[in-house]
Design an enzyme around this catalytic site. Structure first.
Site, PDB file in Angstrom:
ATOM      1  N   CYS A   1     -17.390  18.347  99.010  1.00 35.45           N
ATOM      2  CA  CYS A   1     -15.965  18.004  98.868  1.00 35.45           C
ATOM      3  C   CYS A   1     -15.301  18.730  97.727  1.00 35.45           C
ATOM      4  O   CYS A   1     -14.392  19.524  97.918  1.00 35.45           O
ATOM      5  CB  CYS A   1     -15.813  16.513  98.608  1.00 35.45           C
ATOM      6  SG  CYS A   1     -16.833  15.560  99.625  1.00 35.45           S
TER       7      CYS A   1
HETATM    8  N1  SAJ Z   1     -19.681  16.879  88.348  1.00 38.55           N
HETATM    9  C1  SAJ Z   1     -19.736  17.386  87.060  1.00 38.55           C
HETATM   10  N2  SAJ Z   1     -19.210  16.653  86.047  1.00 38.55           N
HETATM   11  C2  SAJ Z   1     -18.627  15.431  86.264  1.00 38.55           C
HETATM   12  C3  SAJ Z   1     -18.586  14.925  87.581  1.00 38.55           C
HETATM   13  C4  SAJ Z   1     -19.108  15.667  88.602  1.00 38.55           C
HETATM   14  O1  SAJ Z   1     -20.243  18.482  86.824  1.00 38.55           O
HETATM   15  O2  SAJ Z   1     -18.180  14.805  85.297  1.00 38.55           O
HETATM   16  C5  SAJ Z   1     -20.233  17.665  89.448  1.00 38.55           C
HETATM   17  C6  SAJ Z   1     -21.373  16.947  90.148  1.00 38.55           C
HETATM   18  O3  SAJ Z   1     -22.603  17.255  89.547  1.00 38.55           O
HETATM   19  C7  SAJ Z   1     -21.283  17.509  91.558  1.00 38.55           C
HETATM   20  C8  SAJ Z   1     -19.790  17.776  91.748  1.00 38.55           C
HETATM   21  O4  SAJ Z   1     -19.224  17.831  90.436  1.00 38.55           O
HETATM   22  O5  SAJ Z   1     -21.974  18.733  91.651  1.00 38.55           O
HETATM   23  C9  SAJ Z   1     -19.073  16.712  92.583  1.00 38.55           C
HETATM   24  O6  SAJ Z   1     -19.345  15.500  91.967  1.00 38.55           O
HETATM   25  P1  SAJ Z   1     -18.634  14.110  92.446  1.00 38.55           P
HETATM   26  O7  SAJ Z   1     -19.071  13.061  91.505  1.00 38.55           O
HETATM   27  O8  SAJ Z   1     -17.186  14.282  92.650  1.00 38.55           O
HETATM   28  O9  SAJ Z   1     -19.398  13.829  93.777  1.00 38.55           O
HETATM   29  P2  SAJ Z   1     -19.191  13.963  95.342  1.00 38.55           P
HETATM   30  O10 SAJ Z   1     -18.571  15.260  95.697  1.00 38.55           O
HETATM   31  O11 SAJ Z   1     -20.470  13.585  95.957  1.00 38.55           O
HETATM   32  O12 SAJ Z   1     -18.262  12.751  95.737  1.00 38.55           O
HETATM   33  C10 SAJ Z   1     -16.954  12.864  95.547  1.00 38.55           C
HETATM   34  C11 SAJ Z   1     -16.479  11.476  95.195  1.00 38.55           C
HETATM   35  N3  SAJ Z   1     -16.975  11.174  93.864  1.00 38.55           N
HETATM   36  C12 SAJ Z   1     -16.415  10.387  92.946  1.00 38.55           C
HETATM   37  O13 SAJ Z   1     -15.314   9.912  93.113  1.00 38.55           O
HETATM   38  C13 SAJ Z   1     -17.214  10.082  91.717  1.00 38.55           C
HETATM   39  C14 SAJ Z   1     -15.075  11.530  95.383  1.00 38.55           C
HETATM   40  O14 SAJ Z   1     -14.558  12.543  94.562  1.00 38.55           O
HETATM   41  C15 SAJ Z   1     -14.780  11.708  96.846  1.00 38.55           C
HETATM   42  O15 SAJ Z   1     -14.627  10.442  97.425  1.00 38.55           O
HETATM   43  C16 SAJ Z   1     -15.892  12.401  97.595  1.00 38.55           C
HETATM   44  O16 SAJ Z   1     -16.399  13.353  96.766  1.00 38.55           O
HETATM   45  C17 SAJ Z   1     -15.319  13.036  98.851  1.00 38.55           C
HETATM   46  O17 SAJ Z   1     -15.951  12.866  99.870  1.00 38.55           O
HETATM   47  O18 SAJ Z   1     -14.255  13.648  98.763  1.00 38.55           O
END
Ligand code: SAJ
Length: 432
Positions: A271
């Site tokens: 995403c």
């Molecule tokens: N990441 C970082 N630093 C952070 C947070 C995340 O480096 O502080 C990285 C993670 O390691 C990962 C990527 O970013 O590689 C995405 O992380 P994410 O926590 O956004 O995880 P996703 O993509 O599995 O899930 C997200 C959902 N997550 C949260 O809200 C915490 C949300 O953004 C959406 O509901 C979902 O994608 C979607 O399906 O769109």
């Protein structure tokens, strides 16, 4: 409309969910648990086979969840999309990846919506959940469905409702996350709100499908931009000799106006790396170039190279070269405690290390083997001998299931990208 309303309220409305992935499958099971009959449609024969064998391939669902759903005799996984003609409501949850050069790949959405159009009956509600650019539902989905000869808003109902699944987050399951809904017409909206209201308490209605599409992109772009910023802040703090992790913890004490994000190797998953590009592409079409999205995507994707530079610096300080250095990467999934490898930045780091002729191995409790550019790699176990043989162990993902103490005690050098050794100082340890 009344007929569909009554069918939803009485739970007699059969629901078709297209896309049995991390979004569609939990959603389908949410409706099954509430007493609805659900056809789970996916063109991936292997997925349907696994479901029929009562096996889960999704991190957040166990085999027992699938056993219960199939055992309820209300969940029917199918490859055959012609069964959609028997559904009173159809929800599309297919991927929206990116093609080269920052352009959306709408092929999955198109083939799903064409399958719906071929099997659309009067009075059906169609909801798109796939994350996409503002305007998709009205400009693409609606005309495709009207090729059936039926008129949207009159003969069938149409809405957009973004998925908000957070894989690996057991605190927020699909039925507990507030749902945004944007209908083509007031009756489309009312029906969509009624349908999701059967499984989700909090439904938030917006004025149009585009507003709902944009809501999702605002959420995910907020994440990619803030992750990009904290990665840049980490690079600055290294220059200043300041511990970025200490600074984030301090900033977190502010009870308002701040939300912590953490540095790492960049942004992986299905995403966050891709959704904002849908917004970037549409805005560019309308004459607006989003520098924020481009810049944060560039910073995030530069992190594996940055981490490699930091490792080279550290090895040089020990009189070692990266070429021939034994480097073990711990954690190859795109984030902690999930088994998903999609767009994982750890894989990019492994590629870069191989390119520099380092002797690279990996270990990940969720991943037994990898295929990097056709090269098969078996995961190694973190035993004393393996750890002692490394010139550096990189903690790239902070999985909960790992003996970090043992890693630090046995490895000669540890690059702690995710601050698992919070507050620990050692001359054998360095951080992003
Ligand atoms: N990441 C970082 N630093 C952070 C947070 C995340 O480096 O502080 C990285 C993670 O390691 C990962 C990527 O970013 O590689 C995405 O992380 P994410 O926590 O956004 O995880 P996703 O993509 O599995 O899930 C997200 C959902 N997550 C949260 O809200 C915490 C949300 O953004 C959406 O509901 C979902 O994608 C979607 O399906 O769109």
């Amino acid at each position: 409309m009344k007929r569909l309303e009554n069918a939803i309220i009485s739970k007699k409305a059969r629901i078709g969910v297209i896309g049995m992935g991390y979004v569609g499958l939990p959603l389908a099971l949410g409706f099954v648990r509430k007493g609805f009959e659900v056809y789970g449609i996916d063109n991936d024969v292997d997925r349907i086979r696994q479901l029929l064998e009562k096996k889960s391939y999704i991190t957040d669902l166990t085999d027992a969840d699938i056993v219960r759903a199939i055992g309820s005799k209300r969940f029917f996984p199918f490859v055959d999309s012609s069964l959609l003609k028997k559904c009173a409501a159809i929800i599309i949850c297919v991927p929206t990846p990116i093609k080269k050069r920052y352009t959306p790949d709408i092929s999955f959405m198109l083939s799903a919506v064409r399958a719906v159009a071929k099997n659309l009956s009067r009075g059906t509600l169609v909801v798109l959940e796939s994350t996409t650019y503002p305007g998709t539902t009205e400009e693409l989905i609606k005309p495709e469905l009207e090729k059936s000869g039926l008129k949207a808003g009159k003969d069938f109902f149409l809405a957009f409702s973004p998925e908000r699944v957070d894989p690996g987050n057991s605190a927020h399951t699909v039925t507990q996350i507030p749902k945004v809904v944007g209908g083509l017409t007031p009756s489309c909206c009312r029906l969509t709100k009624l349908l999701y209201g059967q499984i989700i308490k909090h439904i938030h209605v917006v004025s149009s499908p585009s507003a709902a599409e944009m809501t999702k992109l605002l959420e995910n772009t907020f994440r990619i931009v803030n992750i990009g910023w904290v990665n840049e802040a980490a690079m600055m703090c290294h220059k200043f000799g300041i511990d970025i992790w200490e600074v984030i913890d301090a900033a977190k004490t502010k009870p308002f106006g701040f939300m912590p994000f953490y540095p790492g190797l960049g942004v992986g998953g299905h995403c966050i790396p891709e959704d904002p590009i849908y917004l970037y592409w549409k805005a560019k079409q309308r004459g607006h170039t989003s520098r924020f999205i481009k810049l944060s995507a560039d910073i995030n994707s530069s992190m594996p190279e940055y981490a490699l530079r930091r490792l080279e610096e550290r090895l040089h300080a020990q009189g070692k070269k990266i070429a021939g250095a034994k480097v073990l990467v711990f954690g190859v999934t795109y984030k902690k405690d999930v088994k998903d490898l999609r767009k994982s930045p750890s894989l990019r780091l492994i590629e870069l290390l191989q390119h520099k002729k380092a002797v690279v191995s990996f270990s990940d409790p969720f991943v037994p083997h990898l295929n990097i550019n056709g090269l098969k790699m078996e995961g190694v176990s973190l035993d004393v001998r393996t750890l002692a043989a490394q010139d550096c162990v990189i903690i790239a993902v902070d999985h909960s299931r790992a003996d970090y103490k043992m890693i630090l005690s046995k490895a000669s050098l540890v690059f702690d990208v995710k601050n698992v050794f919070k507050g620990v100082t050692s001359d054998r340890l360095f951080k992003l």
